[in-house]
Design a protein around this motif. Sequence first.
Motif, PDB file in Angstrom:
ATOM      1  N   ILE A   7      34.290  29.411  46.857  1.00 46.00           N
ATOM      2  CA  ILE A   7      34.778  29.602  45.488  1.00 46.00           C
ATOM      3  C   ILE A   7      36.145  30.256  45.595  1.00 46.00           C
ATOM      4  CG2 ILE A   7      34.324  30.705  43.267  1.00 46.00           C
ATOM      5  CD1 ILE A   7      31.299  30.576  44.022  1.00 46.00           C
ATOM      6  N   LEU A   8      37.163  29.483  45.232  1.00 48.38           N
ATOM      7  CA  LEU A   8      38.531  30.000  45.331  1.00 48.38           C
ATOM      8  C   LEU A   8      38.877  30.643  43.995  1.00 48.38           C
ATOM      9  CD1 LEU A   8      41.155  30.372  46.811  1.00 48.38           C
ATOM     10  CD2 LEU A   8      41.749  27.997  46.343  1.00 48.38           C
ATOM     11  N   GLY A   9      38.854  31.993  43.974  1.00 51.63           N
ATOM     12  CA  GLY A   9      39.102  32.739  42.741  1.00 51.63           C
ATOM     13  C   GLY A   9      37.926  33.630  42.417  1.00 51.63           C
ATOM     14  N   GLY A  11      37.806  35.786  39.747  1.00 55.78           N
ATOM     15  CA  GLY A  11      37.929  36.308  38.382  1.00 55.78           C
ATOM     16  C   GLY A  11      36.638  36.035  37.633  1.00 55.78           C
ATOM     17  N   VAL A  12      36.747  35.865  36.318  1.00 59.17           N
ATOM     18  CA  VAL A  12      35.552  35.668  35.488  1.00 59.17           C
ATOM     19  C   VAL A  12      34.755  34.459  35.969  1.00 59.17           C
ATOM     20  CG1 VAL A  12      34.731  35.389  33.122  1.00 59.17           C
ATOM     21  CG2 VAL A  12      37.001  36.351  33.526  1.00 59.17           C
ATOM     22  N   GLY A  13      35.436  33.295  36.028  1.00 59.69           N
ATOM     23  CA  GLY A  13      34.731  32.049  36.311  1.00 59.69           C
ATOM     24  C   GLY A  13      34.117  32.040  37.701  1.00 59.69           C
ATOM     25  N   GLU A  41      42.677  37.053  45.815  1.00 61.24           N
ATOM     26  CA  GLU A  41      43.879  37.745  46.302  1.00 61.24           C
ATOM     27  C   GLU A  41      43.738  39.254  46.198  1.00 61.24           C
ATOM     28  OE1 GLU A  41      46.926  35.800  43.900  1.00 61.24           O
ATOM     29  OE2 GLU A  41      47.829  35.072  45.748  1.00 61.24           O
ATOM     30  N   THR A  42      42.873  39.710  45.292  1.00 59.60           N
ATOM     31  CA  THR A  42      42.760  41.155  45.096  1.00 59.60           C
ATOM     32  C   THR A  42      41.322  41.611  45.344  1.00 59.60           C
ATOM     33  OG1 THR A  42      42.288  40.799  42.760  1.00 59.60           O
ATOM     34  CG2 THR A  42      44.579  41.238  43.322  1.00 59.60           C
ATOM     35  N   SER A  43      41.186  42.824  45.875  1.00 51.22           N
ATOM     36  CA  SER A  43      39.823  43.302  46.130  1.00 51.22           C
ATOM     37  C   SER A  43      39.166  43.759  44.830  1.00 51.22           C
ATOM     38  CB  SER A  43      39.843  44.448  47.141  1.00 51.22           C
ATOM     39  OG  SER A  43      40.654  45.481  46.656  1.00 51.22           O
ATOM     40  N   TYR A  47      39.617  42.917  34.431  1.00 49.84           N
ATOM     41  CA  TYR A  47      39.235  42.451  33.090  1.00 49.84           C
ATOM     42  C   TYR A  47      40.500  42.472  32.231  1.00 49.84           C
ATOM     43  CZ  TYR A  47      36.919  42.257  28.557  1.00 49.84           C
ATOM     44  OH  TYR A  47      36.542  41.895  27.287  1.00 49.84           O
ATOM     45  N   GLN A  48      41.165  41.315  32.207  1.00 52.45           N
ATOM     46  CA  GLN A  48      42.509  41.240  31.621  1.00 52.45           C
ATOM     47  C   GLN A  48      42.588  41.566  30.120  1.00 52.45           C
ATOM     48  OE1 GLN A  48      44.090  37.333  32.823  1.00 52.45           O
ATOM     49  NE2 GLN A  48      42.956  37.527  34.723  1.00 52.45           N
ATOM     50  N   PRO A  49      41.560  41.269  29.310  1.00 55.30           N
ATOM     51  CA  PRO A  49      41.694  41.583  27.878  1.00 55.30           C
ATOM     52  C   PRO A  49      42.012  43.049  27.590  1.00 55.30           C
ATOM     53  CG  PRO A  49      39.899  40.045  28.191  1.00 55.30           C
ATOM     54  CD  PRO A  49      40.360  40.446  29.579  1.00 55.30           C
ATOM     55  N   MET A  50      41.707  43.932  28.529  1.00 55.70           N
ATOM     56  CA  MET A  50      41.993  45.363  28.330  1.00 55.70           C
ATOM     57  C   MET A  50      43.493  45.642  28.273  1.00 55.70           C
ATOM     58  SD  MET A  50      39.433  47.420  27.968  1.00 55.70           S
ATOM     59  CE  MET A  50      38.168  48.416  28.727  1.00 55.70           C
ATOM     60  N   GLY A  81      42.266  37.819  50.280  1.00 56.44           N
ATOM     61  CA  GLY A  81      43.457  37.241  50.920  1.00 56.44           C
ATOM     62  C   GLY A  81      43.995  36.136  50.052  1.00 56.44           C
ATOM     63  N   SER A  82      45.186  35.715  50.403  1.00 52.55           N
ATOM     64  CA  SER A  82      45.842  34.690  49.611  1.00 52.55           C
ATOM     65  C   SER A  82      45.630  33.330  50.254  1.00 52.55           C
ATOM     66  CB  SER A  82      47.331  35.036  49.582  1.00 52.55           C
ATOM     67  OG  SER A  82      47.854  34.688  48.369  1.00 52.55           O
ATOM     68  N   ALA A  83      45.124  32.383  49.467  1.00 56.68           N
ATOM     69  CA  ALA A  83      44.948  31.028  50.004  1.00 56.68           C
ATOM     70  C   ALA A  83      46.294  30.314  49.973  1.00 56.68           C
ATOM     71  CB  ALA A  83      43.934  30.266  49.157  1.00 56.68           C
ATOM     72  N   ALA A 298      40.505  30.842  28.135  1.00 59.09           N
ATOM     73  CA  ALA A 298      39.937  32.149  27.761  1.00 59.09           C
ATOM     74  C   ALA A 298      38.822  32.514  28.719  1.00 59.09           C
ATOM     75  CB  ALA A 298      39.385  32.090  26.332  1.00 59.09           C
ATOM     76  N   GLY A 299      38.537  33.827  28.783  1.00 57.14           N
ATOM     77  CA  GLY A 299      37.453  34.278  29.644  1.00 57.14           C
ATOM     78  C   GLY A 299      36.129  33.667  29.219  1.00 57.14           C
ATOM     79  N   SER A 300      35.945  33.511  27.896  1.00 53.39           N
ATOM     80  CA  SER A 300      34.673  32.944  27.433  1.00 53.39           C
ATOM     81  C   SER A 300      34.561  31.490  27.865  1.00 53.39           C
ATOM     82  CB  SER A 300      34.544  33.074  25.914  1.00 53.39           C
ATOM     83  OG  SER A 300      35.501  32.269  25.271  1.00 53.39           O
TER      84      SER A 300
END
Length: 380
Positions: A7-9, A11-13, A41-43, A47-50, A81-83, A298-300
Motif C-alpha cells: 500500500i503506497l501511502g 494517509g486516510v485511504g 514518506e512520514t512516520s 489529520y489534515q482537516p485540523m 521512506g520516499s518511493a 476528501a478524507g471521507s
Amino acid sequence: MMKKIVILGGGVGGTIVANQVARQMGQELRNHELEITVISETSNHVYQPMFLYVAFDQVVPAEAQKPEREILDRHVKFQVGSADRVDRDAKAVIMQDGTKIPYDYLVIATGSRPAPEKIAGLEQGGYIFYTEEGALKLREALHNFQGGRIVVTVGVPHKCPVAPLEFTFMVQEWAKARGLGDKTEVVYTYPIGRLHSLEPVANWAAPVFEERGIESHIFFNPENVDAEKKTITSLEGETLNYDLLVAIPPHTGQEVIGRSGLGDAGNWIATDRHSLRMEGADDIFVLGDATNLPISKAGSTAHFEADVVASNLVNLLRGGLGSVRYDGKVFCFIETGLKNATYIQFDYTHPPKPQEPTEMIHMFKLAYNRMYWLTPAGVL
Ligand SMILES: Cc1cc2nc3c(=O)[nH]c(=O)nc-3n(C[C@H](O)[C@H](O)[C@H](O)COP(=O)(O)OP(=O)(O)OC[C@H]3O[C@@H](n4cnc5c(N)ncnc54)[C@H](O)[C@@H]3O)c2cc1C
C-alpha cells in the motif's frame, strides 16, 4: 505461496485499507500466507482537516498527528521512506534508496499536493492553510491583522471541496469577534461561473454571501500575485487589491505517479469509478485524492473507497472476483462560521442538499476531529 499487498501511502485511504484487510485476514497474516506493507514518506499520520483550526489558533499541529505505527494493525509492516517509482513489469515499488518492495497487489493512496508555484508570486504575497507550515504562517498573519481586505482565492482542482467556503465564513466571524468587523472586508473568488463546483452548494452559498456582505468574483482563475502592490490578477484579466491574501492553490497528484508513468498531465491516475482498479490493470487499486475520478477529493471519499478496496482485496485473495462497487459516496461537514455548521452527503447519482446550519452540527464536527483516530484504526 505468500501473497504480498503493498500500500503506497499511509494517509486516510491507505491506512484504512491496511487495517481492514489485516482484521479480516488475521489468520493468513499469522500463518505467513499474506504480507501487507504500508509505505509512507512520514512516520506520522497527519489529520489534515485540523490545519483549518491551526490557522485560527484553535489547535496546535501536534494535535493533528500520531505515529502511523501506533494506528496500524501490528501484523502490518510499515516502511518509512520516499518511493521513487512503481515498476509494473517487475511488480515492485522502487524506493529512493534503491530498495525494491515487490507486490502481488498494489494499492496507490498517495494523495495530492497543493501547487502554490502554479500561481506566480503567491508564495511571496499570499498564505495557504493546506500544509502545517502554511497554516502556522497564516496563524501569525491573522494574529497581526488589524483590519483590511481579506481575499480568499481558489484554484482547481483542490482537495476538501468546502474548505475555501469554511475559511471564508470563519474568517468573517473571527474578524467580528476580534472587534475588527467594521474594518474588515471579506472577498471570495472562484474559478467557474458560480460560487462552488457542486451546484447545490453554490446555490446554498449565494444568499448566505449576500446576507453577510461577502463580496464574490466568479470566473476568477488566479494567475499571478504582485506582493509589493498587494494585488492578485486572474487569467481572465481581473485585478483585485488585498491586505491579506489566502489561497487554496490548484493541486496535483504526487510526482511518484508521474515518474512511474501512471498518471495524466496532472499526475492523476485513470481509475475505474466503481471497481477502483487502475484503468487497464488487474493488480493495482487506486483510492483517495490520487484518482482522476470526477468526485470531491476528501478524507471521507478515501474512507468510503477504502471499504470497497479492502473488501475486494480480501475477496480476490480468497479466490473471488472482487466485485464490490464504489457508488461515489462523499460526506463533508461545512463550518458556516465559528459556532455553526452544516453538512453535505452525496454520491454519483444523488446530489448534495446542504441542511440548515446548527450549533449541534458544529459541535459534532469538533467532536469528530477529536475522534478521527478511530477512523484509520478501522473502528469508526
Ligand atoms: C486544510 C484541509 C482541510 C480538509 N478538510 C477536510 C474535511 O473537513 N473533510 C474531508 O473529508 N477531507 C478534508 N480534507 C481533505 C483530506 O485530508 C484528504 O482528501 C485526504 O487526506 C486524502 O486521503 P488520501 O489517503 O488520498 O491521501 P493522504 O491522506 O494525503 O495520504 C497520502 C499518503 O501518501 C504518502 N506519500 C505520498 N507520496 C509518497 C511517496 N513518493 N513515497 C511514499 N509515500 C508517499 C504520504 O506520506 C501519505 O502517507 C482537508 C484537507 C486539508 C488540507
